[in-house]
Design a protein around this motif. Structure first.
Motif, mmCIF file in Angstrom:
data_model
loop_
_atom_site.group_PDB
_atom_site.id
_atom_site.type_symbol
_atom_site.label_atom_id
_atom_site.label_comp_id
_atom_site.label_asym_id
_atom_site.label_seq_id
_atom_site.Cartn_x
_atom_site.Cartn_y
_atom_site.Cartn_z
ATOM 1 N N CYS A 171 10.211 50.213 39.818
ATOM 2 C CA CYS A 171 10.094 48.726 39.591
ATOM 3 C C CYS A 171 8.564 48.461 39.653
ATOM 4 O O CYS A 171 7.565 48.765 40.209
ATOM 5 N N LEU A 172 8.280 47.294 38.694
ATOM 6 C CA LEU A 172 6.943 46.739 38.531
ATOM 7 C C LEU A 172 6.552 46.327 39.815
ATOM 8 O O LEU A 172 7.541 45.554 40.489
ATOM 9 N N THR A 173 5.414 46.367 40.202
ATOM 10 C CA THR A 173 4.824 45.630 41.417
ATOM 11 C C THR A 173 3.471 45.112 41.197
ATOM 12 O O THR A 173 2.854 45.532 39.945
ATOM 13 N N ASN A 174 3.058 44.315 41.954
ATOM 14 C CA ASN A 174 1.380 43.750 41.862
ATOM 15 C C ASN A 174 0.543 45.093 41.915
ATOM 16 O O ASN A 174 -0.399 45.110 41.185
ATOM 17 N N GLN A 175 1.011 46.018 42.611
ATOM 18 C CA GLN A 175 0.227 47.279 42.820
ATOM 19 C C GLN A 175 0.346 47.959 41.636
ATOM 20 O O GLN A 175 -0.817 48.526 41.094
ATOM 21 N N LYS A 176 1.434 48.125 40.919
ATOM 22 C CA LYS A 176 1.566 49.091 39.647
ATOM 23 C C LYS A 176 0.695 48.407 38.707
ATOM 24 O O LYS A 176 0.225 49.015 37.532
ATOM 25 N N LEU A 177 0.474 46.912 38.834
ATOM 26 C CA LEU A 177 -0.275 46.257 37.802
ATOM 27 C C LEU A 177 -1.536 46.060 37.962
ATOM 28 O O LEU A 177 -2.522 45.551 37.245
ATOM 29 N N GLY A 178 -1.965 46.682 39.096
ATOM 30 C CA GLY A 178 -3.425 46.620 39.710
ATOM 31 C C GLY A 178 -3.909 45.048 39.694
ATOM 32 O O GLY A 178 -4.925 44.735 39.306
ATOM 33 N N LEU A 179 -3.065 44.147 40.362
ATOM 34 C CA LEU A 179 -3.378 43.063 40.105
ATOM 35 C C LEU A 179 -4.300 42.546 41.565
ATOM 36 O O LEU A 179 -3.879 42.677 42.749
ATOM 37 N N LYS A 180 -5.653 42.392 41.633
ATOM 38 C CA LYS A 180 -6.476 41.950 42.466
ATOM 39 C C LYS A 180 -7.544 40.775 41.803
ATOM 40 O O LYS A 180 -7.859 40.893 40.453
ATOM 41 N N GLU A 205 11.426 37.328 39.953
ATOM 42 C CA GLU A 205 12.707 37.479 39.114
ATOM 43 C C GLU A 205 12.310 38.079 37.859
ATOM 44 O O GLU A 205 13.097 39.095 37.530
ATOM 45 N N ARG A 206 11.092 37.523 37.265
ATOM 46 C CA ARG A 206 11.048 38.042 35.900
ATOM 47 C C ARG A 206 10.343 39.498 35.834
ATOM 48 O O ARG A 206 10.761 40.306 34.994
ATOM 49 N N MET A 207 9.539 39.794 36.837
ATOM 50 C CA MET A 207 9.427 41.187 37.195
ATOM 51 C C MET A 207 10.464 42.152 37.383
ATOM 52 O O MET A 207 10.471 43.115 36.762
ATOM 53 N N MET A 208 11.209 41.738 38.230
ATOM 54 C CA MET A 208 12.626 42.648 38.239
ATOM 55 C C MET A 208 13.394 42.535 36.721
ATOM 56 O O MET A 208 13.759 44.004 36.365
ATOM 57 N N ARG A 243 -9.947 35.191 28.441
ATOM 58 C CA ARG A 243 -10.768 35.173 29.595
ATOM 59 C C ARG A 243 -10.471 33.952 30.388
ATOM 60 O O ARG A 243 -10.605 33.034 29.658
ATOM 61 N N GLY A 244 -10.405 34.193 31.633
ATOM 62 C CA GLY A 244 -10.215 32.870 32.584
ATOM 63 C C GLY A 244 -8.938 32.280 32.365
ATOM 64 O O GLY A 244 -8.556 31.147 32.882
ATOM 65 N N TRP A 245 -7.805 33.057 31.928
ATOM 66 C CA TRP A 245 -6.540 32.553 31.869
ATOM 67 C C TRP A 245 -5.597 32.501 33.037
ATOM 68 O O TRP A 245 -4.912 31.655 33.276
ATOM 69 N N CYS A 246 -5.953 33.421 33.752
ATOM 70 C CA CYS A 246 -5.493 33.509 35.121
ATOM 71 C C CYS A 246 -6.172 34.149 36.166
ATOM 72 O O CYS A 246 -7.491 34.279 35.840
ATOM 73 N N PRO A 247 -5.934 34.424 37.501
ATOM 74 C CA PRO A 247 -7.032 34.705 38.636
ATOM 75 C C PRO A 247 -7.241 36.171 38.399
ATOM 76 O O PRO A 247 -8.240 36.637 39.094
ATOM 77 N N TYR A 248 -6.411 36.868 37.230
ATOM 78 C CA TYR A 248 -6.800 38.193 36.904
ATOM 79 C C TYR A 248 -7.648 38.428 35.711
ATOM 80 O O TYR A 248 -7.010 37.722 34.803
ATOM 81 N N ILE A 296 -0.823 47.223 28.656
ATOM 82 C CA ILE A 296 0.347 47.227 29.588
ATOM 83 C C ILE A 296 0.114 46.238 30.665
ATOM 84 O O ILE A 296 0.993 45.261 30.577
ATOM 85 N N ALA A 297 -0.865 46.068 31.378
ATOM 86 C CA ALA A 297 -0.958 45.285 32.769
ATOM 87 C C ALA A 297 -1.161 43.924 31.977
ATOM 88 O O ALA A 297 -0.479 42.983 32.639
ATOM 89 N N SER A 298 -2.028 43.860 31.240
ATOM 90 C CA SER A 298 -2.419 42.324 30.416
ATOM 91 C C SER A 298 -1.160 41.641 29.873
ATOM 92 O O SER A 298 -1.164 40.626 30.105
ATOM 93 N N THR A 299 -0.686 42.288 29.098
ATOM 94 C CA THR A 299 0.575 41.906 28.244
ATOM 95 C C THR A 299 1.455 41.463 29.138
ATOM 96 O O THR A 299 2.314 40.397 28.897
#
Length: 467
Positions: free
Chosen positions: A260-269, A235-238, A355-360, A214-217
């Motif tokens: 609502c989706l948030t950075n925290q709900k997606l575990g983005l660190k 905006e896309r998250m909303m 792998r390495g596609w984004c900071p996460y 879920i988070a990666s997709t």
């Protein structure tokens, strides 16, 4: 319960139930002379919180109960124990082992002597990985190099758990060695085998790989232009949040209005694996939405589409097959294995591609990935891996914790059992006449209350329940 006409609590095993267990699951077979008067049992344990503390609760349940969809009517509390009371020596939870020894003795007695002519045998032991670790004194588990209690798969390249091939090294070690140094009390069950231990679909997928998918997709959808409406990630998250909530409402699994989706709900660190933080049922709904979204929307990466579609199809296959019982047909067994194999391969491909596609980091190949492979391949036994899912058990333990919350912490274990028995009668006889003998049983248990005021209150509740 047997004396008062509650046979539905136990049910009857389907044809060939014991034959299949004996042939494919290392089980001795029917414990009694009559298959109709012999039932399979599931033993469950898990921890939850109440009174500002953590409690462990055990229950038993018939594998054939006609009331399985009702957690209160089908699952029977054995005991609760506060985590603060645990005694741990040399990595072994002595408290859990002591409790288990008494449970095993009682279950073995039921198997050998029967109750009112009904004999029972434990066919499934289930719970989350942490519970299985403490119950079985595991030395091979998720935080060690050797991770698996069924084989010697490891995080190192000596026997890599990420190898899904037919020639994987771990396959030669399957069920060849004990995953403990000190034998746990559960091994004293009359019909014990490591195959009794269930790899739970909910904890392995919905609270495991499913969260990673879920988070990666969703990251791909949010960071790619043209897939969903919106000129920015926010905006896309909303937009995605609104689409998910609308889909869930159609499925009659409505999300909270403010969800609502948030950075925290997606575990983005940064430099950490993305992981969805939400409930198991929410993960299931979002996977379904992603699968339907990709059916209608072109995506550049076929590995991502395949990973989502195959994971959704796999879970749907297993859950749908439960409608006709715990056993799989030959066609269902083959479908689960084929779809499951495709899912695991597509997941590994997505992990490599991003792998390495984004900071996460994306598509975490965690130890549960390996357990998912064992779960898929367990379809060979003919038993549906989804037949012992813990969704309803999680509902049950929440109800038990509500009972714990109504007690005093110092006597929570004892009084929870008293109160649970008090509530059992109304739960079983909802809309029916309540047998006097069960009323007497509950009253007798209440007489064990040491507090006069507690006893008086309990009796008043008992009289109200019986009116």
């Amino acid at each position: 319960m047997l004396e008062n006409g509650f046979e539905c609590v136990f049910g009857q095993p389907p044809p060939n139930y014991w034959t299949l267990l004996h042939a494919k699951c290392e089980h001795p077979g029917c414990p009694g002379s009559s298959e109709e008067r012999s039932i399979g049992l599931m033993l469950y344990g898990d921890e939850s919180t109440a009174l500002g503390s953590t409690f462990m609760a055990f229950h038993w349940q018939s594998d054939h109960s006609e009331l399985a969809a009702n957690s209160q009517q089908s699952r029977y509390l054995i005991t609760v124990i506060e985590k603060e009371r645990y005694v741990v020596r040399d990595g072994i939870n002595v408290t859990i082992q002591g409790i288990t020894s008494h449970i095993v003795a009682s279950l073995n007695l039921w198997r050998e002597q029967g109750l009112q002519g009904l004999k029972a045998s434990v066919v499934v032991v289930k719970g989350d990985w942490k519970f299985i670790k403490e119950l079985c004194n595991l030395q091979r588990f998720y935080s060690r190099d050797a991770i698996c209690f069924l084989c010697e798969a490891s995080k190192s390249m000596d026997c890599p758990y990420t190898d899904t091939s037919a020639s994987a090294k771990w396959r030669d070690t399957y069920l060849k060695s004990d995953p403990w140094t000190v034998a746990p009390e559960i091994t004293k069950l009359a019909d014990w085998s490591l195959l009794r231990v269930s790899i739970d679909l909910m904890h392995t997928f919905h609270l495991g790989l499913g969260r990673d998918i879920i988070a990666s997709t969703l990251l791909i959808l949010l960071r790619s232009r043209g897939l969903v409406a919106g000129s920015s990630v926010k905006e896309r998250m909303m937009t995605v949040s609104a689409l998910i909530k609308a889909f869930a409402k159609q499925k009659q699994r409505a999300f909270p209005a403010k969800w609502c989706l948030t950075n925290q709900k997606l575990g983005l660190k940064t430099n950490k694996f993305a992981e969805f933080h939400g409930k198991a049922w929410q993960a299931g709904v979002i996977i379904q939405w992603l699968a339907s979204f990709f059916e209608a929307t072109p995506c550049a990466d076929p590995n991502v589409v395949a990973c989502v579609a195959l994971s959704n199809h796999l879970v749907t296959l297993m859950i749908s097959a439960r409608e006709h019982g715990v056993h799989l047909t030959d066609v269902e067994m083959q479908q689960i294995k084929t779809v499951g194999e495709g899912f695991l391969k597509s997941y590994l491909s997505a992990h490599t591609a991003y792998r390495g596609w984004c900071p996460y980091k994306m598509y975490n190949v965690r130890p549960k990935f390996h357990m998912m492979q064992h779960l898929i391949e367990s379809a060979d036994t003919g038993r549906n891996p989804a037949s012992s899912m813990c969704f309803m058990d999680e509902d049950w333990i929440k109800n038990v914790m509500r009972v714990v919350q109504a007690t005093h912490k110092k006597v929570a274990a004892r009084n929870t059992l008293h109160r649970w028995l008090l509530g059992l009668l109304p739960a079983l006889t909802e809309g029916k006449r309540r047998p006097a003998s069960l009323l007497a049983l509950a009253s007798a248990v209440l007489c064990m209350c040491s507090s006069p005021t507690g006893f008086a209150r309990a009796v008043a509740e008992m009289q109200l329940a019986s009116s």
